[in-house]
Design a protein around this motif. Structure first.
Motif, PDB file in Angstrom:
ATOM      1  N   THR A 223       0.839  -1.199   0.000  1.00  0.00           N
ATOM      2  CA  THR A 223       0.000   0.000   0.000  1.00  0.00           C
ATOM      3  C   THR A 223       0.877   1.253   0.000  1.00  0.00           C
ATOM      4  O   THR A 223       0.539   2.276   0.584  1.00  0.00           O
ATOM      5  CB  THR A 223      -0.970   0.023   1.198  1.00  0.00           C
ATOM      6  N   VAL A 224       2.011   1.161  -0.688  1.00  0.00           N
ATOM      7  CA  VAL A 224       2.967   2.265  -0.729  1.00  0.00           C
ATOM      8  C   VAL A 224       2.283   3.514  -1.303  1.00  0.00           C
ATOM      9  O   VAL A 224       1.632   3.463  -2.346  1.00  0.00           O
ATOM     10  CB  VAL A 224       4.196   1.877  -1.568  1.00  0.00           C
ATOM     11  N   GLY A 225       2.408   4.609  -0.595  1.00  0.00           N
ATOM     12  CA  GLY A 225       1.808   5.857  -1.035  1.00  0.00           C
ATOM     13  C   GLY A 225       0.475   6.170  -0.395  1.00  0.00           C
ATOM     14  O   GLY A 225      -0.008   7.304  -0.498  1.00  0.00           O
ATOM     15  N   LYS A 226      -0.135   5.203   0.273  1.00  0.00           N
ATOM     16  CA  LYS A 226      -1.429   5.433   0.920  1.00  0.00           C
ATOM     17  C   LYS A 226      -1.181   6.035   2.307  1.00  0.00           C
ATOM     18  O   LYS A 226      -1.262   5.365   3.342  1.00  0.00           O
ATOM     19  CB  LYS A 226      -2.231   4.133   1.008  1.00  0.00           C
ATOM     20  N   GLU A 227      -0.882   7.319   2.307  1.00  0.00           N
ATOM     21  CA  GLU A 227      -0.475   8.002   3.528  1.00  0.00           C
ATOM     22  C   GLU A 227      -1.617   8.111   4.539  1.00  0.00           C
ATOM     23  O   GLU A 227      -1.370   8.265   5.744  1.00  0.00           O
ATOM     24  CB  GLU A 227       0.049   9.396   3.184  1.00  0.00           C
ATOM     25  N   SER A 228      -2.865   8.041   4.079  1.00  0.00           N
ATOM     26  CA  SER A 228      -3.977   8.116   5.026  1.00  0.00           C
ATOM     27  C   SER A 228      -4.081   6.863   5.890  1.00  0.00           C
ATOM     28  O   SER A 228      -4.683   6.882   6.967  1.00  0.00           O
ATOM     29  CB  SER A 228      -5.298   8.336   4.285  1.00  0.00           C
ATOM     30  N   TYR A 229      -3.483   5.770   5.426  1.00  0.00           N
ATOM     31  CA  TYR A 229      -3.460   4.534   6.202  1.00  0.00           C
ATOM     32  C   TYR A 229      -2.196   4.429   7.070  1.00  0.00           C
ATOM     33  O   TYR A 229      -2.252   4.041   8.233  1.00  0.00           O
ATOM     34  CB  TYR A 229      -3.513   3.319   5.273  1.00  0.00           C
ATOM     35  N   ARG A 230      -1.062   4.746   6.457  1.00  0.00           N
ATOM     36  CA  ARG A 230       0.223   4.619   7.124  1.00  0.00           C
ATOM     37  C   ARG A 230       1.221   5.470   6.332  1.00  0.00           C
ATOM     38  O   ARG A 230       1.201   5.466   5.110  1.00  0.00           O
ATOM     39  CB  ARG A 230       0.672   3.152   7.139  1.00  0.00           C
ATOM     40  N   SER A 231       2.099   6.182   7.018  1.00  0.00           N
ATOM     41  CA  SER A 231       3.061   7.024   6.304  1.00  0.00           C
ATOM     42  C   SER A 231       4.116   6.161   5.615  1.00  0.00           C
ATOM     43  O   SER A 231       4.465   5.070   6.086  1.00  0.00           O
ATOM     44  CB  SER A 231       3.742   7.991   7.263  1.00  0.00           C
ATOM     45  N   ASP A 232       4.639   6.657   4.508  1.00  0.00           N
ATOM     46  CA  ASP A 232       5.710   5.942   3.832  1.00  0.00           C
ATOM     47  C   ASP A 232       6.966   5.873   4.696  1.00  0.00           C
ATOM     48  O   ASP A 232       7.784   4.961   4.544  1.00  0.00           O
ATOM     49  CB  ASP A 232       6.031   6.600   2.491  1.00  0.00           C
ATOM     50  N   GLY A 233       7.110   6.837   5.619  1.00  0.00           N
ATOM     51  CA  GLY A 233       8.239   6.768   6.543  1.00  0.00           C
ATOM     52  C   GLY A 233       8.179   5.528   7.417  1.00  0.00           C
ATOM     53  O   GLY A 233       9.199   4.866   7.644  1.00  0.00           O
ATOM     54  N   VAL A 234       6.993   5.185   7.898  1.00  0.00           N
ATOM     55  CA  VAL A 234       6.833   3.966   8.689  1.00  0.00           C
ATOM     56  C   VAL A 234       7.030   2.743   7.804  1.00  0.00           C
ATOM     57  O   VAL A 234       7.687   1.765   8.205  1.00  0.00           O
ATOM     58  CB  VAL A 234       5.456   3.937   9.372  1.00  0.00           C
ATOM     59  N   ARG A 235       6.466   2.779   6.591  1.00  0.00           N
ATOM     60  CA  ARG A 235       6.676   1.658   5.668  1.00  0.00           C
ATOM     61  C   ARG A 235       8.162   1.411   5.428  1.00  0.00           C
ATOM     62  O   ARG A 235       8.622   0.254   5.412  1.00  0.00           O
ATOM     63  CB  ARG A 235       6.001   1.947   4.319  1.00  0.00           C
ATOM     64  N   LEU A 236       8.893   2.481   5.228  1.00  0.00           N
ATOM     65  CA  LEU A 236      10.327   2.354   4.988  1.00  0.00           C
ATOM     66  C   LEU A 236      11.011   1.720   6.190  1.00  0.00           C
ATOM     67  O   LEU A 236      11.832   0.801   6.046  1.00  0.00           O
ATOM     68  CB  LEU A 236      10.916   3.726   4.691  1.00  0.00           C
ATOM     69  N   ARG A 237      10.672   2.187   7.381  1.00  0.00           N
ATOM     70  CA  ARG A 237      11.267   1.609   8.591  1.00  0.00           C
ATOM     71  C   ARG A 237      10.966   0.120   8.715  1.00  0.00           C
ATOM     72  O   ARG A 237      11.860  -0.687   9.032  1.00  0.00           O
ATOM     73  CB  ARG A 237      10.761   2.364   9.821  1.00  0.00           C
ATOM     74  N   LEU A 238       9.728  -0.271   8.465  1.00  0.00           N
ATOM     75  CA  LEU A 238       9.344  -1.677   8.587  1.00  0.00           C
ATOM     76  C   LEU A 238      10.046  -2.540   7.549  1.00  0.00           C
ATOM     77  O   LEU A 238      10.498  -3.662   7.844  1.00  0.00           O
ATOM     78  CB  LEU A 238       7.826  -1.805   8.448  1.00  0.00           C
ATOM     79  N   LEU A 239      10.138  -2.039   6.323  1.00  0.00           N
ATOM     80  CA  LEU A 239      10.818  -2.804   5.277  1.00  0.00           C
ATOM     81  C   LEU A 239      12.302  -2.937   5.586  1.00  0.00           C
ATOM     82  O   LEU A 239      12.880  -4.036   5.456  1.00  0.00           O
ATOM     83  CB  LEU A 239      10.604  -2.137   3.923  1.00  0.00           C
ATOM     84  N   LEU A 240      12.937  -1.865   6.002  1.00  0.00           N
ATOM     85  CA  LEU A 240      14.352  -1.935   6.335  1.00  0.00           C
ATOM     86  C   LEU A 240      14.602  -2.900   7.491  1.00  0.00           C
ATOM     87  O   LEU A 240      15.605  -3.630   7.494  1.00  0.00           O
ATOM     88  CB  LEU A 240      14.876  -0.543   6.686  1.00  0.00           C
TER      89      LEU A 240
END
Length: 324
Positions: A223-240
């Motif tokens: 759901t990359v880019g769906k900032e209303s659900y979760r920020s891409d900053g958090v996505r990046l942290r989780l993926l890393l």
């Protein structure tokens, strides 16, 4: 296992896909019973085609996995037109979404009979189109454990996948319930490396991600880019965090465009947000091009074809992201 992908235009050798893959998208969709804006109609087809053609030219987009299944407004004929006009290969799906979108007859049907319905589509095509699905998904559940109807449709997906050699991509609402989904699917005979657990970028629980990856399943950060659900900053942290734990071979990436407001033509982030925004941030965090290719091309192709088995644990024992 097969190195052939079943696309809406016919079989395609996996080796022919030389560019990145969007592992979870929608091109034709109708979820308006829950959200009046959650639709991608024939009226949006030209804009979608233009976006995909541009991504093919700019980033080499080679394949898009379209996970609209039964009861979600699937339109495989529209998918075929978009694929032909954009030059991007498209894989269609079959299965059932999560319970609020189940048709009424599912309440009276066994998992075995439901699997027969899916096998029929996989072998003969969707409706009278002759267009065959190349993946089962996005089969869903909501909550920490599937409801009884969801358990039957997930079991049916596993039985059909085992019978036909396809893989299963799930919808785990808000990222929850992935472990229960995997337990149910594998109990029905599906190897874990034929399973992708959906929406894991919405679940801020790295320990769960590691447990799913250690079991051999793929995790969709989709759901990359769906900032209303979760920020891409958090996505990046989780993926890393997943990459640092040594599970680079278990991650899939995509944007899950699921309403027309996400299209570039309507001011949204579009199908290309992964390439234009998220991957540059991933590179800036130290991820090299080999690993980007693994995440965006080799992993989804291995998931779809089942060409590799589940990893036994961290690929290199953990450590720095660069070069993994």
């Amino acid at each position: 296992m097969s190195d052939l992908l079943q696309t809406v235009s016919g079989p395609l050798p996996a080796a022919a896909v030389r560019g990145p893959v969007l592992a979870h998208e929608h091109l034709a969709l109708d979820l308006t019973r829950a959200d009046s804006a959650a639709a991608l109609t024939p009226g949006h087809r030209a804009a979608i085609t233009e976006e995909l053609a541009s991504l093919r030219t700019e980033f080499g987009l080679g394949l898009l996995v379209e996970l609209t299944c039964r009861g979600m407004g699937r339109d495989v004929t529209s998918m075929a037109r978009i694929a032909a006009d954009s030059g991007v290969a498209v894989i269609a799906a079959t299965g059932w979404y999560y319970e609020p979108f189940h048709p009424g007859e599912l309440s009276r049907t066994s998992a075995e009979r439901l699997a027969g319905t899916l096998i029929g589509e996989i072998e003969r095509g969707c409706g009278g189109s002759g267009i065959r699905p190349g993946v089962i998904g996005e089969v869903g559940s909501h909550g920490d454990a599937p409801s009884e109807p969801e358990a039957r449709t997930l079991t049916a997906a596993a039985l059909a996948a085992a019978a036909t050699g396809l893989s299963v991509a799930t919808h785990a609402r808000f990222g929850r319930g992935g472990l229960a989904q995997l337990e149910l699917l594998t109990a029905a005979g599906l190897p874990p490396h034929r399973v992708s657990i959906g929406h894991q970028d919405l679940l801020d629980e790295p320990a769960v991600h590691r447990e799913l990856a250690a079991a051999g399943a793929y995790l969709a950060f989709d759901t990359v880019g769906k900032e209303s659900y979760r920020s891409d900053g958090v996505r990046l942290r989780l993926l890393l965090a997943l990459l640092e734990s040594g599970y680079a071979d278990r991650a899939l990436l995509s944007c899950d465009v699921s309403r027309h407001g996400y299209l570039l033509s309507e001011g949204g982030t579009g199908y290309g947000h992964l390439f234009r925004s998220f991957l540059p941030r991933l590179r800036a965090a130290g991820v090299d091009e080999e690993l980007v290719d693994r995440l965006t091309r080799r992993n989804p192709l291995r998931f779809l074809t089942g060409q590799d088995g589940a990893d036994e644990g961290p690929a290199d024992g953990g450590g720095p992201v660069r070069g993994r």
